[in-house]
Design a protein around this motif. Structure first.
Motif, short mmCIF file in Angstrom:
data_model
loop_
_atom_site.label_atom_id
_atom_site.label_comp_id
_atom_site.label_asym_id
_atom_site.label_seq_id
_atom_site.Cartn_x
_atom_site.Cartn_y
_atom_site.Cartn_z
N SER A 164 1.13 -1.18 -0.09
CA SER A 164 -0.22 -0.04 0.10
C SER A 164 0.71 1.03 0.17
O SER A 164 0.53 2.39 -0.45
N LYS A 177 -2.64 9.22 7.10
CA LYS A 177 -2.26 8.29 5.85
C LYS A 177 -1.83 7.05 5.94
O LYS A 177 -2.21 5.78 5.56
N LYS A 188 -5.12 5.44 7.24
CA LYS A 188 -6.19 4.65 5.81
C LYS A 188 -5.47 3.02 5.58
O LYS A 188 -5.60 2.15 5.39
N ALA A 189 -3.75 3.44 5.50
CA ALA A 189 -3.01 2.32 5.13
C ALA A 189 -3.23 1.23 5.79
O ALA A 189 -3.14 -0.12 5.57
N ILE A 199 -6.13 0.44 7.61
CA ILE A 199 -7.48 -0.35 7.57
C ILE A 199 -7.18 -0.64 6.58
O ILE A 199 -8.15 -1.75 6.41
N THR A 200 -7.03 -0.39 5.45
CA THR A 200 -6.45 -1.21 3.93
C THR A 200 -6.17 -2.21 4.53
O THR A 200 -6.75 -3.83 4.24
N ALA A 201 -4.77 -2.58 5.41
CA ALA A 201 -4.58 -3.40 5.06
C ALA A 201 -5.41 -4.95 6.41
O ALA A 201 -5.38 -6.31 5.48
N ARG A 251 -8.00 -5.25 7.08
CA ARG A 251 -9.66 -5.27 6.72
C ARG A 251 -9.69 -6.36 5.12
O ARG A 251 -10.32 -6.58 4.25
N ALA A 252 -7.96 -6.28 4.03
CA ALA A 252 -8.37 -7.52 2.95
C ALA A 252 -9.00 -8.81 3.69
O ALA A 252 -8.46 -8.54 4.75
N ARG A 285 -8.21 -11.13 7.31
CA ARG A 285 -9.50 -10.48 7.83
C ARG A 285 -10.24 -12.20 7.97
O ARG A 285 -10.44 -12.74 9.70
N THR A 337 -11.28 -1.32 13.97
CA THR A 337 -10.24 -0.39 13.31
C THR A 337 -10.80 1.04 14.21
O THR A 337 -12.36 0.97 14.41
#
Length: 323
Positions: A59, A267, A270-271, A273-275, A277-278, A282, A294
């Protein structure tokens, strides 16, 4: 040099410095990032860190390394990050609840977590499992309480003053159970000794403990969540077994040195949370008993403040103090 000219030069210098800082923040990250885990390898925080490191690297388009810095119940690694350069490249991934306990337990803490660190986001919650060695002839909390009053039991704790330790203290005080606390330097060794029968009772994060239950090396008596966990739906909560309102667990989250620019925090938030929640991450964590949770940076700081106040009363009542 006149005062007016000096003031103009100082203003220009400040403007240039601010512009340079803004440019650096906009380009962030430009080098390898480090996730410091303040516990030995194999525990809940270490599992989470290694689960997300690759996704985080992809990311942010920079290498991400995981570095274990165990010692002093997680305070050694936390202190290291609190005193690191506040540029976003050195982050702390730990049990946020346990970190909130430290100011109450330690009389000489080398840093103040509330002043030295700021939240980025929570990542996951793993309730504590109350487990015993299979040789202990009990099958529920009521039987354990009765057995503990007539037999000597050693309760393994990841470290004196840790979240599992205080969870055990809270349970002991609320239920009338009796046991002796045996401190370790991390969850992995506490689990290993309970599996070996050197200690008989353990309360620890589900993420790191469940595998030993699934392979039959530990017997689970209860889960410290307000509701049952679907993964082990036949296991009653501790609250169901007579300790009303009882809840505890391990909250993995990421923190940065206080002073890290807001833009970098957002920043990274966001990165991360994206990681976490993949779907594959998860799903893998859910299969081990951890729920993805999160938060915003502000929400995590508020959570920390509440946990600090909550456990301070338990520490005071149990008179637990460490130098």
């Amino acid at each position: 040099m006149s005062l007016q000219r000096r003031a103009i030069l100082l203003a220009c210098t400040a403007a240039l410095a601010a512009a340079s800082a803004t440019a650096q923040t906009a380009d962030w990250p430009t080098k390898t990032l480090r996730i410091v885990v303040p516990y030995p390898p194999g525990g809940s925080s270490d599992i989470i860190a290694r689960s997300i490191s690759q996704a985080l690297s992809e990311s942010l388009k920079q290498s991400v390394i995981v570095e274990n810095k165990p010692g002093a119940n997680g305070n050694l690694g936390a202190d290291f990050v609190a005193k690191a350069e506040p540029d976003g490249y050195t982050m702390l991934l730990c049990d946020v609840g346990a970190l909130a306990i430290s100011p109450s337990v330690y009389t000489k803490l080398s840093f103040d977590p509330s002043k030295g660190l700021r939240g980025v986001t929570m990542l996951a919650y793993s309730p504590h499992l109350l487990v015993v060695h299979p040789s202990v002839p009990v099958n529920n909390l009521k039987e354990l309480i009765a057995y503990s009053k007539k037999n000597e039991l050693n309760f393994a704790v990841t470290a004196t003053g840790s979240a599992p330790h205080l969870a055990g203290v809270a349970l002991e005080r609320a239920s009338g159970a009796r046991w002796q606390y045996i401190p370790y330097k991390g969850g992995v060794t506490a689990i290993q000794d309970t599996v070996a029968g050197q200690t008989q009772v353990l309360m620890n994060g589900m993420l790191a403990t469940l595998p030993q239950v699934q392979n039959g090396k530990l017997k689970v008596l209860g889960v410290s969540k307000s509701t049952r966990m679907p993964l082990i739906g036949d296991v009653p909560t501790i609250a169901e077994q007579g300790v009303a309102g009882y809840e505890s667990g391990t909250w993995q989250g990421v923190l940065l040195p206080r002073g890290t620019p807001d833009a970098v925090v957002q920043k990274l938030n966001k990165a991360l949370i994206t990681a976490i929640r993949a779907p594959e991450i998860r799903s893998r964590l859910a299969g081990q008993g951890a729920e993805v949770v999160t938060m915003t940076s502000t929400e995590q700081d508020q959570f920390f403040a509440k946990e600090r106040a909550r456990w301070a009363s338990v520490v005071k009542a149990a008179n637990i103090k460490l130098d």
